[in-house]
Design a protein around this motif. Sequence first.
Motif, short mmCIF file in Angstrom:
data_model
loop_
_atom_site.label_atom_id
_atom_site.label_comp_id
_atom_site.label_asym_id
_atom_site.label_seq_id
_atom_site.Cartn_x
_atom_site.Cartn_y
_atom_site.Cartn_z
N ILE A 187 0.87 -1.18 0.00
CA ILE A 187 0.00 0.00 0.00
C ILE A 187 0.91 1.22 0.00
N ASN A 188 0.85 1.99 -1.07
CA ASN A 188 1.72 3.14 -1.26
C ASN A 188 3.19 2.77 -1.03
N GLY A 189 3.55 1.57 -1.49
CA GLY A 189 4.94 1.10 -1.41
C GLY A 189 5.32 0.43 -0.12
N ASP A 190 4.44 0.43 0.88
CA ASP A 190 4.74 -0.17 2.18
C ASP A 190 4.04 -1.52 2.31
N TYR A 192 -10.47 -0.28 7.54
CA TYR A 192 -9.51 -0.60 8.59
C TYR A 192 -8.48 0.52 8.76
N LEU A 193 -8.06 1.12 7.66
CA LEU A 193 -7.08 2.21 7.71
C LEU A 193 -7.72 3.56 8.01
N ASP A 194 -9.05 3.58 8.24
CA ASP A 194 -9.80 4.80 8.55
C ASP A 194 -9.68 5.84 7.44
N ILE A 195 -9.83 5.37 6.20
CA ILE A 195 -9.74 6.24 5.03
C ILE A 195 -11.15 6.48 4.50
N VAL A 249 -10.92 9.60 -1.96
CA VAL A 249 -9.70 8.95 -2.42
C VAL A 249 -9.88 8.42 -3.85
N ILE A 250 -8.75 8.27 -4.49
CA ILE A 250 -8.65 7.54 -5.74
C ILE A 250 -7.72 6.38 -5.44
N VAL A 251 -8.09 5.19 -5.90
CA VAL A 251 -7.26 4.01 -5.65
C VAL A 251 -6.79 3.43 -6.97
N GLU A 252 -5.48 3.22 -7.04
CA GLU A 252 -4.87 2.57 -8.20
C GLU A 252 -4.47 1.16 -7.78
N TYR A 253 -4.95 0.17 -8.49
CA TYR A 253 -4.68 -1.24 -8.18
C TYR A 253 -3.88 -1.83 -9.33
N GLU A 301 -2.14 1.97 -4.68
CA GLU A 301 -1.76 3.34 -4.33
C GLU A 301 -3.04 4.06 -3.95
N ILE A 302 -3.04 4.68 -2.79
CA ILE A 302 -4.19 5.43 -2.31
C ILE A 302 -3.85 6.91 -2.37
N ILE A 303 -4.62 7.63 -3.16
CA ILE A 303 -4.38 9.06 -3.36
C ILE A 303 -5.53 9.82 -2.76
N SER A 304 -5.22 10.67 -1.77
CA SER A 304 -6.26 11.47 -1.10
C SER A 304 -6.55 12.71 -1.92
N ILE A 305 -7.85 13.01 -2.03
CA ILE A 305 -8.28 14.23 -2.70
C ILE A 305 -8.48 15.30 -1.66
N VAL A 306 -7.80 16.41 -1.83
CA VAL A 306 -7.88 17.51 -0.86
C VAL A 306 -8.45 18.72 -1.57
#
Length: 70
Positions: free
Chosen positions: A9-12, A28-31, A36-40, A62-67
Amino acid sequence: MKNYFTILINGDPFNCYYSMSLFDILKYLDIDINNVIVEYNNDIINKIQFNSLFFKPNDSIEIISIVGGG
């Protein structure tokens, strides 16, 4: 037999259970799934697929947060 495996997840590394969907992991990650945009594995995933997407060992997201702001 293990009930879990590792994805990235994001390289981790992240250990998840075989029964966890993408939605379960985000919860589970409280997201907030609305921001968010998720790339799988290099493909953007539509939010309607979050409950039906299950992972295989060594998959990557990859989880990308939209701000927003002004």
